[in-house]
Enzyme design. Structure first.
Site, short mmCIF file in Angstrom:
data_model
loop_
_atom_site.label_atom_id
_atom_site.label_comp_id
_atom_site.label_asym_id
_atom_site.label_seq_id
_atom_site.Cartn_x
_atom_site.Cartn_y
_atom_site.Cartn_z
N ARG A 1 -52.47 26.91 -52.78
CA ARG A 1 -51.55 26.24 -53.75
C ARG A 1 -50.23 25.80 -53.42
O ARG A 1 -49.90 24.68 -53.75
CB ARG A 1 -51.58 27.28 -54.81
CG ARG A 1 -53.15 27.37 -55.98
CD ARG A 1 -52.64 28.44 -56.83
NE ARG A 1 -53.93 28.37 -57.90
CZ ARG A 1 -54.18 29.26 -58.45
NH1 ARG A 1 -53.37 30.08 -58.87
NH2 ARG A 1 -55.24 29.12 -59.39
N GLY B 1 -52.56 40.54 -75.43
CA GLY B 1 -53.25 40.00 -74.27
C GLY B 1 -54.47 40.75 -73.80
O GLY B 1 -54.74 41.61 -74.48
N HIS C 1 -48.61 25.79 -59.53
CA HIS C 1 -49.99 25.26 -59.50
C HIS C 1 -50.02 23.75 -59.08
O HIS C 1 -49.45 22.98 -59.83
CB HIS C 1 -50.51 25.60 -61.00
CG HIS C 1 -52.12 25.29 -60.72
ND1 HIS C 1 -52.84 24.29 -60.67
CD2 HIS C 1 -52.99 26.42 -60.87
CE1 HIS C 1 -54.17 24.49 -60.73
NE2 HIS C 1 -54.33 25.76 -60.74
N GLU D 1 -49.34 40.96 -66.70
CA GLU D 1 -48.31 40.01 -65.87
C GLU D 1 -47.02 40.45 -66.09
O GLU D 1 -46.06 40.19 -65.16
CB GLU D 1 -48.66 38.55 -66.58
CG GLU D 1 -47.49 37.34 -65.52
CD GLU D 1 -47.91 35.89 -66.11
OE1 GLU D 1 -48.62 35.70 -66.96
OE2 GLU D 1 -47.11 35.00 -65.54
N HIS E 1 -46.58 28.19 -63.18
CA HIS E 1 -47.92 28.58 -63.81
C HIS E 1 -47.91 29.92 -64.02
O HIS E 1 -48.59 30.59 -64.84
CB HIS E 1 -49.10 28.02 -62.50
CG HIS E 1 -50.40 28.68 -62.76
ND1 HIS E 1 -51.09 28.31 -64.32
CD2 HIS E 1 -51.31 29.28 -62.29
CE1 HIS E 1 -52.39 29.07 -64.31
NE2 HIS E 1 -52.44 29.57 -63.02
N GLY F 1 -52.94 44.52 -73.23
CA GLY F 1 -52.65 45.07 -74.35
C GLY F 1 -53.77 45.40 -75.32
O GLY F 1 -53.81 46.39 -75.69
N SER G 1 -57.95 21.96 -63.75
CA SER G 1 -58.41 23.30 -62.83
C SER G 1 -58.54 22.77 -61.42
O SER G 1 -58.52 21.57 -61.17
CB SER G 1 -60.06 23.50 -63.20
OG SER G 1 -60.69 24.18 -62.06
#
Lengths: 639, 253, 271
Positions: free
Chosen positions: A332, A44, A268, A427, A403, A47, A286
């Site tokens: 949130r 990702g 979220h 993450e 999320h 990486g 969104s």
């Protein structure tokens, strides 16, 4: 035995800490870099950017991804944008302000020095990604456009339509593919890491299963970088991709790496609610929709009229009612908890009574349908595709969903775990977001780690290993680790139970969501702590994994779910131990009289890092105290 | 609703395959197509039969993992929609649904509906990047990029590399994918230095694996991101120019 | 390339020769290059078809005009060049265009066949591909066969028992008076129209001629061009078959039965 945890944080003034520290760290000369093998797991943002950078610098890099192409990593799904303290709008942004916003947004549970470094390099990330050809949104004059995000008081978010994550990932992926072509990066696709190999307390390689041929192979290196993302799928239903899993980090944890703050998960508020029991994942809409949409439910729980038939007087705009100054734009976690509260009261809407309305009728009347169309049309279309309802006419139904996970493997300032040679990026580590992540900061952190941190800190580690060859793969530690993997595969195929892997995953997810979701309390958590092991035991007795070929998707999932069981239990344990509310972690016992999250800085201003207790054992808690010398601890309020 | 599936089953690469029929009663219209397959797989598993292997990941139309030929159309009947965002309400009760993997020599079937698309990565390796080593970048606002240019580059860059264009093409050509990748970079000022080298490298790599374009336009219809075949024309033009260009004069245009 | 996998991935179906060739060869080796050549040669052939048809419209003005036009073609650029030399240069150009067009089509077809795996079990539900685009190679073959016959019929006369060298008008009428020939001509030109319908649009894409301002006109152009050619070419046999154009209109020649007996115009030109 693990001694006192220190973050290896540099001393001295915070603003110069990273610059000074870069000078203090050891280097590896260009002609020596090719003598070092580096394994990167995951492709990702973190990486791919690390692989590209280390490949360019001359290390021998091997990248492993379970996807068929590195470009499919879940970073690709990020919509909103990426923060950077560029201050192109001259509206008062600065490194200091981004630093402060991030520490405060994280509810004061992150390490100051890490966050400051993140804010510093955020600026370089935008430069780098534009040079890579990321087509960020532009103004008509040709300059980069920004938007504001998630309550920040400045416009610092760069974006590429609703596909910022995709574009950033493609930038990093393409840069990495150039290195693949040059031969500095060796790419292994459809290859899943199933164990970490540790020798003499240093990470020295990994065990990998080829998802096509089923072959289990050993790979050795001087350092291993885990860039494998978060563990939100422990809840089964989340906005994470279906393959997203925690197996790489969890198996590293079992080999000694500490797992930090596992209970910090982010919910979220604006996702499309589940439509039936077969729902496989939740789709995020969104957050920007809350700028124009009004959130409400009927006052009467038994109201079955269609929304347009319900008169104003019988609607409860609960966010506007409770938080007059922020209204629908509360953070949130606050929005999510309030939605849960009204649904729990039985006032949810939709066929399953599992959502709340997000109504655009007032906004359409105010600014006209064409403006709303301009702002949100692609989101409205996506919503209609999934639900078959037209949000221009009928209010959207939304509900919170898992999320992002702020917790992860514990790392020091060098992004190195307590196992020397094992680095964790993106993450997958616990680092910079504390107890709550700000919108548009995940992409920033992944790229900061991969582009601008790891190459310095990795060199500092490798410099001492010059002249030491990597552990050969015929070493007994490799054989032992491979045997563990082989045994697990055999075990799964021989159980021959009656229920599918997904069945158990769903059941685990229900427990996690009910007791360790948006709001947690002691009773529920203790219940979860007894239910999870029981379910896990049943899983190991009764799961059915068929398999007649080397490519076996049920087998892949079985291993991941087995790890989720253990991780889920640790999350519950962590949530139980942390008797305060902070960020994404809300303990009902710890709230203000108004129902707001109440931190306990006296007892819990620390990182909780858990040491694996081994199979069936109890994990041990280590604490890294957090000190705040540059920001003032305050209680959040959005009234 | 009740549907009947005809699904391509193939045990492994090179193994013989065949269409098999599965009865799928009690399917909800709210299900996505992949959730319907999940349910069918769950039932197969409980009968002790091998579930159908298929690829999927994000299930929100962006990762490009999923993709299958559904009733003779790549990604099924809904325009601009990847398989994961296709819903069962688009099908009729009692319908027979034919599901096959992408078919092209460059996409060998690995199992059932799973194909190997690594040829796409080979095309990217051959030039689908801008050489900008980490740390060497100038300030992001140094180069002005007209909004129209940024938007066009973004249109091309929206490609998710699902492979539907190849699967839908009667020639198994990858022109839409390659042109999207080429133009994403060739349209931008940052991509100019390597513009002609890029298009030559990528087109040559593409033609090692894929067929040629005969301008049917099927790819554009199948593309879940609705990428335009205009990009194929731009790529063709750049390729011809690349053959003729005196690269020493590149900065004089 | 360095992508390492122990398993076998896709193998190239068209491995590139390791030695680079000089640029025109290198260009023509690539599929994109061949498509460019197809478009350029297609344009040339379209030009030929267009002017050929326009010229043939003279058939409606009578034999004298028609045959005069035929003679004009032989006289172009005289006296810079000897008689018929320019015509031959054009013919050579056409032959080359045909040859490249056909060779490129053939080798692209081979390329596509190699890239195609075994077909889908379920028949395809075409969205954009038209009957025209999908039948290009067949309409192309029909047109090519027709051109060969057309040469035997009206250029060399070997396939036309009533052929009189120089009297294009009479030859045309004689040819179309045979119903099978007229029908073949009609079918072949229908194929040509279909071929042009796709080809005249497709060539813009292959040449990279694309601009949002006039993209829509590319299709309009193709439709108009194909229709124009169709109207002109299909009218000729129909005009003969309906008697609108007949050999009796040619006063310079006398006819007994179906056989041309005497043709003064030709005799005057070639004493």
């Amino acid at each position: 035995m693990i001694g006192e945890l220190t973050g290896n944080v540099p001393t001295g003034p915070l603003a110069d800490a990273w610059t000074q520290h870069k000078f203090d760290m050891k280097l590896v000369a260009p002609n020596n870099r090719r003598k070092f093998d580096v394994i990167i797991v995951g492709s990702g943002l973190a990486g791919a950017s690390a692989a590209a950078t280390l490949g360019e610098q001359g290390y021998n890099v091997k990248v492993f991804t379970y996807h068929d192409s590195p470009r499919r990593a879940h970073s690709i799904a990020a919509q909103g944008g990426i923060n950077a303290a560029k201050n192109y709008k001259s509206d008062g942004d600065s490194v200091q302000r981004l630093f402060y916003d991030t520490v405060k947004g994280g509810d004061f549970r992150s390490r100051e020095a890490n966050v400051h470094r993140l804010a510093e390099v955020s600026v370089d990330i935008i430069d780098q990604m534009v040079a890579q050809g990321v087509p960020f949104a532009r103004e008509y004059g040709g300059l980069l456009d920004n938007r504001s995000f998630g309550g920040a008081q400045v416009s610092r978010t760069f974006y590429a339509r609703g596909q910022t994550g995709q574009q950033l990932l493609l930038g990093a992926y393409q840069q990495m593919m150039k290195q693949v072509q040059l031969g500095t990066v060796e790419l292994h696709t459809r290859s899943e890491m199933l164990d970490l190999v540790v020798k003499d307390d240093r990470a020295c390689g990994i065990i990998v299963r080829d998802l096509v041929t089923g072959a289990v192979t050993r790979h050795s290196a001087h350092a291993v970088l885990l860039c494998t993302g978060g563990y939100g799928n422990v809840f089964y239903l989340s906005t994470n991709a279906m393959y997203s899993n925690a197996s790489a980090t969890w198996r590293a944890h079992r080999r000694g790496a500490l797992f930090a703050n596992p209970c910090f998960t982010q919910i979220h508020p604006t996702c499309i609610p589940a439509s039936d029991d077969f729902q496989s994942k939740l789709t995020l809409m969104s957050e920007s929709l809350r700028n124009d949409g009004r959130i409400w439910v009927p006052t009467d729980a038994d109201d079955t009229r269609s929304p347009d038939q319900i008169p104003e007087a019988e609607r409860d705009y609960f966010l506007e009612r409770k938080y007059p100054s922020f209204g629908n734009l509360v953070p949130r976690d606050v929005a999510s908890r309030n939605a849960k509260a009204v649904v729990d009261e039985g006032r949810g809407v939709g066929p399953l009574k599992n959502g709340v309305y997000l109504d655009f009728a007032a906004a359409i009347e105010r600014v006209g349908v064409h403006v709303i169309k301009e702002r949100y049309d692609n989101l409205f279309q996506m919503y209609e595709r999934i639900t078959d309802e037209d949000p221009y006419k009928v209010p959207m139904r939304i509900y919170p969903a898992v999320h992002y996970t702020m917790g992860g493997l514990w790392v020091d300032y060098h992004l190195m775990s307590n196992v020397p040679g094992l680095f964790v990026l993106g993450e997958a580590n616990f680092s910079d977001h504390g107890a709550n992540r700000l919108g548009a900061s995940a992409l920033m952190q992944g790229l900061a780690d991969g582009y601008f941190v790891i190459s310095y800190t990795l060199a500092n580690y490798l410099a001492d290993l010059l002249g030491t060859p990597a552990v050969p793969v015929d070493d007994p530690v490799f054989a032992h680790a491979q045997a563990t993997v082989d045994d697990q595969v055999k075990r799964f195929l021989s159980i021959g139970g009656t229920q599918s892997v997904d069945h158990y995953h769903r059941e685990l997810g229900k427990i996690m969501w009910d007791y360790c979701g948006m709001a947690r309390n002691r009773t529920g958590l203790e219940k979860a702590l007894s239910e999870i092991p029981a379910l896990r035991e049943e899983f190991w007795k009764n799961v059915r994994v068929l398999g007649d070929g080397p490519m076996n998707q049920s087998l892949e999932r079985a291993g991941r779910v087995a790890d989720f069981f253990e991780l889920g239990e640790l999350m519950v344990r962590d949530a139980l131990e942390r008797e305060e509310s902070c960020g994404g972690h809300f303990r009902e016992e710890s709230q203000t009289p108004d129902g707001e999250a109440l931190r306990d800085d006296h007892r819990f201003a620390h990182v909780s890092a858990w040491e694996s207790g081994g199979p069936g054992g109890t994990p041990t808690l280590h604490r890294e105290p957090l000190t705040f010398d540059n920001v003032h601890l305050t209680q959040r309020s959005y009234k | 609703m009740h549907v009947t599936l005809h699904v391509w089953r193939q045990a492994g690469p090179g193994a013989p395959g065949t269409m098999e029929t599965y009865d799928a009663p009690d399917i909800s219209e709210e299900m996505s197509f992949l959730e319907m397959l999940d349910v069918v797989n769950e039932r197969l598993n409980s009968q002790g039969r091998e579930p159908i292997a298929f690829e999927h990941d994000c299930r929100e139309g962006i990762c490009g993992s999923c993709g299958m030929m559904i009733n003779g159309q790549a990604h099924g009947p809904e325009r601009g929609t990847a398989t994961c965002q296709l819903h069962m309400r688009k099908f009729a009760d009692g319908e027979h649904i034919y599901i096959e993997p992408w078919r092209a020599k460059a996409f060998p079937v690995l199992r059932d509906l799973v194909v190997d698309r690594s040829a796409f990565d080979k095309i990217v390796e051959a030039g689908g990047y801008i050489t900008a080593p980490t740390g060497a970048a100038p300030d992001a606002n140094l180069t002005l990029i007209p909004k129209d240019v940024a938007d066009a580059a973004m249109d091309a860059a929206a490609c998710i590399a699902c492979g539907a264009c190849v699967a839908a093409c009667p020639n198994s050509a990858a022109q839409l994918f390659t042109s999207a990748k080429v133009n994403h970079l060739n349209l931008l000022p940052q991509g100019q230095s390597e513009r002609y080298q890029r298009v030559l490298g990528m087109v040559d790599a593409m033609e090692e694996f894929f067929g040629s374009c005969t301008n049917h336009g099927e790819c554009q219809e199948a593309c879940p991101k609705e990428i335009s075949i205009d990009f194929i024309a731009y790529m063709n033009r750049d390729y011809v120019r690349a053959q003729l260009k005196n690269r020493k004069l590149l900065s004089q245009d | 390339m360095a992508t390492t996998m122990d398993r076998t991935g896709a193998e190239p179906v068209h491995p590139r020769p390791t030695r680079r060739a000089p640029w025109p060869v290198e260009f023509y080796r690539s599929g994109v290059g061949k498509k460019w050549v197809m478009a350029i040669t297609g344009l040339l052939l379209m030009g030929f078809v267009f002017f050929h048809s326009i010229g043939n419209l003279k058939v409606y003005l009578g034999a004298e005009d028609f045959n005069h036009y035929g003679e004009f073609l032989r006289e172009i650029l005289v006296p810079i060049l000897p008689r018929t030399i320019f015509l031959w240069l054009m013919r050579l150009g056409l032959i080359a265009a045909f040859a490249f067009h056909i060779h490129a089509a053939w080798s692209l077809t081979r390329m596509n066949q190699r890239a195609n795996a075994d077909g889908y079990q379920q028949s395809r539900d075409w969205q954009a591909a038209t009957a025209a685009s999908r039948s290009m190679r067949w309409t192309g073959v029909v047109v090519a066969l027709f051109v060969v016959f057309h040469l035997f019929d009206l250029t060399w006369g070997t396939a036309n028992p009533d052929y009189v060298r120089g009297d294009g008008y009479r030859n045309l009428v004689a040819s179309f008076s045979r119903t099978p020939v007229a029908i073949f001509y009609l079918l072949a030109n229908a194929a040509l129209v279909i071929h042009l319908f796709h080809g005249a649009w497709s060539l813009f894409q292959s040449l990279g001629l694309n601009n949002p301002r006039w993209n829509a006109w590319r299709k309009h152009f193709a439709i108009a061009f194909a229709a124009l050619i169709g109207v002109m070419n299909l009218s000729f046999p129909l005009a003969v078959m309906t008697g609108l154009v007949s050999a009796d209109d040619n006063d310079a020649c006398t006819k007994r039965g179906d056989v041309i007996e005497r043709c003064t115009e030709y005799e005057e030109a070639h004493p």
